[in-house]
Each structure stands twice: as C-alpha cells, then as structure tokens.
Enzyme design. Sequence first.
Site, PDB file in Angstrom:
ATOM      1  N   TRP A 134      -6.949  52.292 -27.890  1.00 39.58           N
ATOM      2  CA  TRP A 134      -5.399  52.512 -27.462  1.00 39.58           C
ATOM      3  C   TRP A 134      -4.983  54.019 -27.108  1.00 39.58           C
ATOM      4  O   TRP A 134      -4.933  54.587 -28.144  1.00 39.58           O
ATOM      5  CB  TRP A 134      -4.431  51.569 -28.194  1.00 39.58           C
ATOM      6  CG  TRP A 134      -2.947  51.474 -27.681  1.00 39.58           C
ATOM      7  CD1 TRP A 134      -2.692  50.885 -26.354  1.00 39.58           C
ATOM      8  CD2 TRP A 134      -1.942  51.624 -28.532  1.00 39.58           C
ATOM      9  NE1 TRP A 134      -1.393  50.949 -26.339  1.00 39.58           N
ATOM     10  CE2 TRP A 134      -0.706  51.302 -27.639  1.00 39.58           C
ATOM     11  CE3 TRP A 134      -1.544  52.349 -29.863  1.00 39.58           C
ATOM     12  CZ2 TRP A 134       0.714  51.483 -28.129  1.00 39.58           C
ATOM     13  CZ3 TRP A 134      -0.451  52.032 -30.304  1.00 39.58           C
ATOM     14  CH2 TRP A 134       0.733  51.958 -29.636  1.00 39.58           C
ATOM     15  N   ASP A 154      -5.417  47.740 -37.207  1.00 40.78           N
ATOM     16  CA  ASP A 154      -4.442  47.247 -36.004  1.00 40.78           C
ATOM     17  C   ASP A 154      -4.596  46.117 -35.452  1.00 40.78           C
ATOM     18  O   ASP A 154      -5.626  45.893 -34.849  1.00 40.78           O
ATOM     19  CB  ASP A 154      -4.458  48.608 -35.208  1.00 40.78           C
ATOM     20  CG  ASP A 154      -3.334  48.531 -33.917  1.00 40.78           C
ATOM     21  OD1 ASP A 154      -2.373  47.664 -34.057  1.00 40.78           O
ATOM     22  OD2 ASP A 154      -3.434  49.261 -32.926  1.00 40.78           O
ATOM     23  N   ALA A 204      -2.692  43.650 -33.255  1.00 40.62           N
ATOM     24  CA  ALA A 204      -1.568  43.576 -32.275  1.00 40.62           C
ATOM     25  C   ALA A 204      -1.809  42.069 -31.372  1.00 40.62           C
ATOM     26  O   ALA A 204      -0.658  41.825 -30.807  1.00 40.62           O
ATOM     27  CB  ALA A 204      -1.386  44.486 -31.422  1.00 40.62           C
ATOM     28  N   LYS A 207       3.129  40.420 -28.581  1.00 46.92           N
ATOM     29  CA  LYS A 207       2.410  39.496 -27.952  1.00 46.92           C
ATOM     30  C   LYS A 207       2.484  38.206 -28.284  1.00 46.92           C
ATOM     31  O   LYS A 207       2.757  37.274 -27.330  1.00 46.92           O
ATOM     32  CB  LYS A 207       1.137  40.227 -27.773  1.00 46.92           C
ATOM     33  CG  LYS A 207       0.901  41.529 -26.740  1.00 46.92           C
ATOM     34  CD  LYS A 207       1.085  42.794 -27.893  1.00 46.92           C
ATOM     35  CE  LYS A 207       1.039  44.041 -26.953  1.00 46.92           C
ATOM     36  NZ  LYS A 207       1.291  45.337 -27.522  1.00 46.92           N
TER      37      LYS A 207
HETATM   38  C1  LMR Z   1      -0.781  48.224 -23.589  1.00 45.15           C
HETATM   39  O1  LMR Z   1      -1.717  48.748 -24.230  1.00 45.15           O
HETATM   40  O2  LMR Z   1      -0.669  47.799 -22.524  1.00 45.15           O
HETATM   41  C2  LMR Z   1       0.516  47.814 -24.515  1.00 45.15           C
HETATM   42  O3  LMR Z   1       0.065  48.000 -25.909  1.00 45.15           O
HETATM   43  C3  LMR Z   1       1.524  48.433 -24.103  1.00 45.15           C
HETATM   44  C4  LMR Z   1       1.833  49.764 -24.763  1.00 45.15           C
HETATM   45  O4  LMR Z   1       2.589  50.171 -25.544  1.00 45.15           O
HETATM   46  O5  LMR Z   1       0.985  50.580 -24.421  1.00 45.15           O
END
Ligand code: LMR
Length: 398
Positions: free
Chosen positions: A136, A217, A219, A252
């Site tokens: 991420w 993590d 999510a 989410k």
């Molecule tokens: C994403 O990866 O699109 C989401 O987790 C939103 C973000 O905050 O990056």
Amino acid sequence: MLTETTRARALADLPPVISDSLLALIAMANADPRPDKIDVGVGVFRDAVGNTPILKVMKQAEQRLFDTQVTKAYLGSAGDKRFAELLRPILLGPHAGDERIAGLQTPGGCGALRLGFELIRTANPNARVLMGTPTWPNHAPIIRSVGLEIVEYPYYDRDGHVIHFDAMLQSLGAAREGDVALLHGVCHNPTGADLDAAQWAEVTRVIAERGLLPFVDIAYQGFGRGLDEDAAGLRGILAASDEVIAAQSCDKSFSVYRDRVGSLFVKTGSVEATTKAMAHVFQRSREMWSMPPDHGAAAVHIILDDPKLKADWHIELDAMRTRINSVRQRIAAADPRLAYIGQQFGMFSMLPFSKDQVIALRERHAIYMADSGRFNVVGMADHSIDRFVEAVVETLDG
Ligand code: LMR
C-alpha cells in the site's frame, strides 16, 4: 528569537511535496467530464450500478444513534471501549479472551498503523521494518514518518502473477531479532495475492523463530473468503508469537470510508506488559489526535451489539464479497492472460502495464487505474466490465 521575516521565510522555503498518487488519481477521475469514465483507482466498493451505498444496516444504526445519543461528551483516548470489545471475537477468534491482548479505537486503519509504529519506535528505535513490495503506497511514508528504517524485499512478481515466497522467507530469516515483519492480513493491497495456509504457517514459524515482531495490517476482513477465513493468518501468528500488533479497519467492511473507523490491537507476553504498552499507546494517541472521532465507531458498536443488526451486516458483507468474486471470475474468463485475477482476493489486482500504458488507458478510454497497474475490480459498474476488459485486452495485445 525569530523575526517576522525569518518566520515567513521558514514556510516559504519548504521543499515541494510529491503528492500521494492515489489522492491525485481520485482528483483526476472526479474532474474527467466523460460520462463513460471508469474509475478503478481508489479502493472503494461499488455495487452493480457503480454506487458506494451506505449499508442498510448502517443507516439503521445511524438512525438509532441519532434517536438515542444523549451526549457528545469526550470518551477518552481509547475511544468507544465497547466498540473495541465487540471487535475482539470477529478479529481475534479463539484469542478474543486472551487478556494479554488489548485494543483501542483509532481513526481508520491508517491511524492504527501510525500508532502501532509509534509504539514500536518508543520501544525499540533501532527496529527495522521488513516490508514486501509492492505494498500500500502509504505504508512507507507512515513508517518513515515515525523514523523507523525500512528493509524492502520483493513480494510479488507482477508479470508472472506469483508471490516471491522464497525471497520473502529469506528476508524474514535474515532479519535481526526485534525487527518488524509488516504483513497484510488478507486481500493484499495492491496485488490481491494472499499467502495460502501453508505459506502463512511458514511465515509464522520463521517470525517466531527469529524473534521478529509481526505487525498485521488487516483492512479487508470479510472481502476475501469470509470473516473467520480472512483472519486465519493473524490468528495463527497470535498463537505462535508473544508480541503481535494488528491494525484493523472497519472502513471497507462496514462501508464507512470517510468516517474513519479502525482499531489497534497489541499483544505482549504478559498482562502487565500489555498494560504498560497501552499506556504508551494512549500517550501517543493523545499527542496525535487526542481522542478518535466517535460517529462511525458508535454506529458499528450499535450493529455489533444487536444480534439482528449483526446478522444483517453479515448478509450485506457477504453480498459485497460475492460481487467482488463474481466480477473477478468475469474478468478472468475473458482472456487466459487474465485468469490469475480469478484466483486472487479482495478489491485489487495488478495488470502488467507500464506507466505509459496506464496513461494511454486514461486518455483514450477514460479508465483510471493506479500507475502501478493496480485496479479495483469492483470500481466499475457491471455495464462497464466489458468495455474495461476490451481496453485491457487491447493493451495486452500491444
Ligand atoms: C486504497 O488503497 O485505495 C485505499 O486504502 C484508500 C487509501 O487511503 O489509499
């Protein structure tokens, strides 16, 4: 003492900032006037007609909150304690009763990540964070912002669509005792490539043997195979390691993105050590946001505390997961080169496109995906899937 002129120059001399690529993409997609644009950039769930509706169960909980809330007085640094309690069985499963694990409400998963890394830096500023790439895009900035060193290892082969599992194990095996292993609990963002049960077992073993601190993590619990299945990796880690950190997000799974609803769970080897660690956590959270925003967590609390609403939430969560997996199957069936997408999990997968190809998709087809080739499989409405797949296949054909 600083003069007025010095002060003004201090701000004027700030270095330029490279804007967050995902936030820039959201702005670009929003500004595109083409009516048939396809926004598969940011990770929000969209339904068959392309909307991100508020869950029915969330509307009911919010109504109940509106009708019954009698005060908005402060709750304290831990936020809504009952919210964190109600999350325990969902996240921790058989470990829910382990008193060496404590949790608190945070502003989204991002707040939990920041807080967890703050705690690690306080405990061991020399800890390095082992981070698989790609990951991420906000992981590295958060880790760097607390001053911890990052050690990258390759996690995923975007062209071969496989996890670099040997490289991952090798990196974990070569880490120093006390280093942090950052893991995606489920629905890996950005790749969609999750560890299978055997791989989780290996990673769990190496982490415990090397004395690493696992930081999970998580999510997207419920978006992969199911709530329990998606937490299996974390629960295995909890069984094997005395010290574990987990950053959890409801954004989410309850579709409350902008309300920022998350939690941080910390496990140490004893109740006393956990109490001490949590005192540091409260101190850090007090410095950063004092107390987390209440509304979203209060609504989640209402849902999870009411058997009927909780059962209805399961139904709506299952429906989101079913849509994710059916869109995956539809894309996978369109071309053998896309078959891997049907075997991955969560909202994201990656296409093996260059930045120029991603830009061409944007300019010629009004298709918005991250420069890395990451796309959100449920970013588009059902009626856009064929057009999306055609453009992708045309790009693959060159
Ligand atoms: C994403 O990866 O699109 C989401 O987790 C939103 C973000 O905050 O990056």
